[in-house]
Write a protein that holds these residues in place. Structure first.
Motif, PDB file in Angstrom:
ATOM      1  N   ARG A 121      -5.811  -6.416   4.347  1.00 24.75           N
ATOM      2  CA  ARG A 121      -6.063  -5.238   4.874  1.00 24.75           C
ATOM      3  C   ARG A 121      -4.725  -4.344   5.125  1.00 24.75           C
ATOM      4  O   ARG A 121      -3.765  -4.886   5.962  1.00 24.75           O
ATOM      5  CB  ARG A 121      -6.925  -5.202   6.208  1.00 24.75           C
ATOM      6  N   SER A 174      -2.242  -0.922   6.221  1.00 27.03           N
ATOM      7  CA  SER A 174      -2.059   0.785   6.673  1.00 27.03           C
ATOM      8  C   SER A 174      -1.129   1.132   5.484  1.00 27.03           C
ATOM      9  O   SER A 174      -0.661   0.427   4.543  1.00 27.03           O
ATOM     10  CB  SER A 174      -1.709   0.732   7.774  1.00 27.03           C
ATOM     11  N   SER A 175      -0.874   2.405   5.518  1.00 28.15           N
ATOM     12  CA  SER A 175       0.036   3.067   4.452  1.00 28.15           C
ATOM     13  C   SER A 175       1.303   2.631   4.940  1.00 28.15           C
ATOM     14  O   SER A 175       1.865   2.403   5.863  1.00 28.15           O
ATOM     15  CB  SER A 175       0.050   4.645   5.001  1.00 28.15           C
ATOM     16  N   GLU A 177      -6.608  -0.270   4.705  1.00 28.46           N
ATOM     17  CA  GLU A 177      -7.455  -0.173   3.588  1.00 28.46           C
ATOM     18  C   GLU A 177      -7.630  -1.603   3.139  1.00 28.46           C
ATOM     19  O   GLU A 177      -6.578  -2.301   3.187  1.00 28.46           O
ATOM     20  CB  GLU A 177      -6.932   0.781   2.421  1.00 28.46           C
ATOM     21  N   ASP A 204      -5.092   5.073   8.106  1.00 25.50           N
ATOM     22  CA  ASP A 204      -5.981   4.002   8.282  1.00 25.50           C
ATOM     23  C   ASP A 204      -5.823   2.846   7.541  1.00 25.50           C
ATOM     24  O   ASP A 204      -5.365   3.061   6.309  1.00 25.50           O
ATOM     25  CB  ASP A 204      -7.524   4.545   8.336  1.00 25.50           C
ATOM     26  N   GLY A 227      -8.332  -1.509  -5.291  1.00 20.97           N
ATOM     27  CA  GLY A 227      -8.586  -0.539  -3.958  1.00 20.97           C
ATOM     28  C   GLY A 227      -9.000   0.573  -4.052  1.00 20.97           C
ATOM     29  O   GLY A 227      -9.644   0.926  -5.125  1.00 20.97           O
ATOM     30  N   SER A 228      -9.076   1.587  -3.388  1.00 22.40           N
ATOM     31  CA  SER A 228      -9.747   2.795  -3.425  1.00 22.40           C
ATOM     32  C   SER A 228      -9.354   3.558  -4.466  1.00 22.40           C
ATOM     33  O   SER A 228      -9.865   4.461  -4.983  1.00 22.40           O
ATOM     34  CB  SER A 228      -9.801   3.596  -2.207  1.00 22.40           C
ATOM     35  N   ASN A 241       0.825  -1.090   0.104  1.00 26.15           N
ATOM     36  CA  ASN A 241       0.154  -0.073  -0.023  1.00 26.15           C
ATOM     37  C   ASN A 241       0.733   1.390  -0.007  1.00 26.15           C
ATOM     38  O   ASN A 241       1.392   1.562   1.015  1.00 26.15           O
ATOM     39  CB  ASN A 241      -0.922   0.123   1.150  1.00 26.15           C
ATOM     40  N   GLU A 262      -2.270   7.282   3.768  1.00 21.63           N
ATOM     41  CA  GLU A 262      -3.376   7.129   4.534  1.00 21.63           C
ATOM     42  C   GLU A 262      -2.939   6.663   5.822  1.00 21.63           C
ATOM     43  O   GLU A 262      -2.159   5.510   5.887  1.00 21.63           O
ATOM     44  CB  GLU A 262      -4.260   6.898   3.902  1.00 21.63           C
ATOM     45  N   GLU A 293      -0.487   4.349  -0.511  1.00 20.45           N
ATOM     46  CA  GLU A 293      -1.334   5.443  -0.173  1.00 20.45           C
ATOM     47  C   GLU A 293      -1.038   6.010   1.044  1.00 20.45           C
ATOM     48  O   GLU A 293      -0.804   5.233   2.084  1.00 20.45           O
ATOM     49  CB  GLU A 293      -2.576   4.857  -0.192  1.00 20.45           C
ATOM     50  N   PHE A 347      -8.282  -4.333   0.438  1.00 20.25           N
ATOM     51  CA  PHE A 347      -7.973  -4.684  -0.959  1.00 20.25           C
ATOM     52  C   PHE A 347      -8.815  -5.925  -1.441  1.00 20.25           C
ATOM     53  O   PHE A 347      -8.626  -7.042  -1.039  1.00 20.25           O
ATOM     54  CB  PHE A 347      -6.559  -4.803  -1.436  1.00 20.25           C
TER      55      PHE A 347
END
Length: 451
Positions: free
Chosen positions: A396, A398-399, A376, A374, A429-430, A368, A372, A370, A378
């Motif tokens: 799941r 984290s950044s 995320e 929190d 992912g988002s 990840n 962030e 990203e 996938f």
């Protein structure tokens, strides 16, 4: 203009330059530019977005933090585009404005003008006082001023070393003593470089070492904006020519030059286009209500020809810059802020389960990128493998977190199936999705040709 100082251990001499202080329109413009560059150097490393630095090159972990995004080696194309963009920016702005980088943006110029010359003025006085002291025998007055000045230069060098390394090691850990020994070693090396430059090398770096000074003349032409002397108005020189608009031979443009040159001798590679001579001449000629004899001009303008900003070389450079920006924009829009790869589990090709299903086991790695805080989730799915079952665990992250999970794919055994079936693993992912190509093995009992 200069004082000749013998080099330690060498037979030659050094023409030491003592530029006189000057103020004016271009000096104020340069100070504003220098302020912006100092804010970038000292403030940016402390700014965070989404819990990460605004800009940091993390070499040990091979990643770059930029504007809330994390770039990794898979984003090397952006580094290539950035380097090309910077190169063509240099070509473009040199072709249009000459050595504007040297006069307004080069760290060598910025630090000398912002730190070193003000410190010398404060500790040793202006040009005349410094020249007189350096020409005298050693005395207590001269020694203590030199010691204080060199100590101040060392402090500035250390400060700049810390600021530079902050972009690589992080400002907070570096300035609080929590960075690695390697980081502080680079601080010492950078500080030593600047200290040598401030105390001795100075303008010699621009003249003898900087490659830009060597090839910049190849990037200019008759219509490039340069600092030049209006010879038609200025010559012949004489102390009484001021009211007529001619040069009064005051030498003001010479004594303020940090490169130790006389701009009235025409275009010279040593000129860094700092415009100090323009302000110097302006301060003199304004007394006679006459325009300055030293100004921004071009060879074409001096010869009475119109100056063209848009010409073949600038159009080519500008077109390439626009192309690079558009390419980077397209790639950024399509970029997904995570990485994923799928590989077959080591030592495993396929297995036939008791219920008649063929099973292939893979290892799925997701990272990840990203920025962030929190975690995320996938989603993982299959494309191109009809009727297959997918067994895996929740991904799941984290950044900056990476995780490898087993991926079990089962397919009902059917003699019509090929031995090797291509399909893709879809990771969503988002910020987007990635399609990872791989193959499913069914075994020799199903017939077909192996690929």
């Amino acid at each position: 203009m200069t004082t000749r100082i013998r080099l330690p251990g060498m037979s030659g001499t050094r023409d030491w330059v003592y530029p006189q202080s000057i103020d004016g329109t271009f000096m104020r413009l340069r100070r504003a530019t220098f302020l912006g560059l100092h804010l970038f150097l000292f403030v940016v490393p402390w700014i965070t977005i989404k819990g990460h630095p605004l800009l940091q090159v993390d070499l040990p972990h091979r990643r770059v933090f930029l504007l809330g995004s994390i770039f990794t080696p898979s984003d090397t194309i952006f580094l290539v585009l950035l380097m090309l963009f910077m190169a063509f920016c240099l070509f473009f702005f040199t072709a249009v404005f000459g050595r504007i980088w040297c006069g307004y943006g080069c760290p060598q110029t910025v630090f000398l003008e912002s730190w070193i010359r003000p410190l010398e003025l404060w500790i040793e006085g202006d040009r005349t006082q410094r020249k007189r002291r350096d020409g005298q025998a050693l005395s207590w007055d001269r020694v203590w001023r030199k010691v204080v000045k060199w100590g101040a230069f060392a402090a500035v060098s250390g400060l700049l070393g810390m600021a530079f390394v902050s972009f690589f090691a992080g400002a907070r850990p570096l300035w609080t003593g929590q960075a690695s020994p390697v980081a502080y070693t680079f601080v010492a090396l950078i500080a030593a470089f600047w200290y040598l430059d401030f105390t001795w090398f100075r303008e010699q770096f621009c003249i003898y070492v900087c490659p830009y000074a060597r090839f910049q003349s190849a990037m200019t032409d008759d219509e490039t904006l340069l600092i030049s002397y209006d010879e038609a108005r200025g010559e012949p020189r004489g102390p009484k020519r001021g009211p007529e608009g001619g040069c009064i031979a005051c030498q003001k443009c010479v004594v303020v030059c940090p490169q130790g040159i006389d701009i009235r001798n025409g275009f010279q590679l040593e000129c860094i286009q700092c415009a100090r001579c323009i302000d110097a001449c302006e301060s003199v000629m304004s007394r006679f209500d006459q325009p300055t004899l030293v100004r921004y001009s071009s060879i074409a303008a001096d010869e009475g020809r119109p100056r063209r900003t848009f010409r073949p070389r600038t159009l080519v450079y500008g077109g390439l810059l626009i192309t690079l920006v558009v390419a980077a924009g397209v790639l950024l829009v399509g970029r997904v802020p995570f990485e994923a790869s799928v590989n077959r589990a080591p030592g495993s090709l396929f297995q036939i389960d008791a219920d008649g299903f063929v099973r292939n086991t893979y290892m799925l790695k997701v990272s990840n990128n990203e920025a962030e805080v929190d975690g995320e989730v996938f989603a993982v799915a299959l494309d191109g493998l009809e009727g297959a079952e997918l067994l895996t665990t929740e991904v799941r992250l984290s950044s900056e977190e990476s995780r490898t999970v087993p991926l079990i794919v089962r397919l009902p055994l059917d003699e019509s199936l090929d031995r090797t079936i291509p399909f893709r693993v879809r990771v969503t992912g988002s910020g987007g999705e990635l399609l990872l190509p791989t193959t499913f093995k069914t075994g020799s009992l199903t017939g077909g040709d192996d690929e």
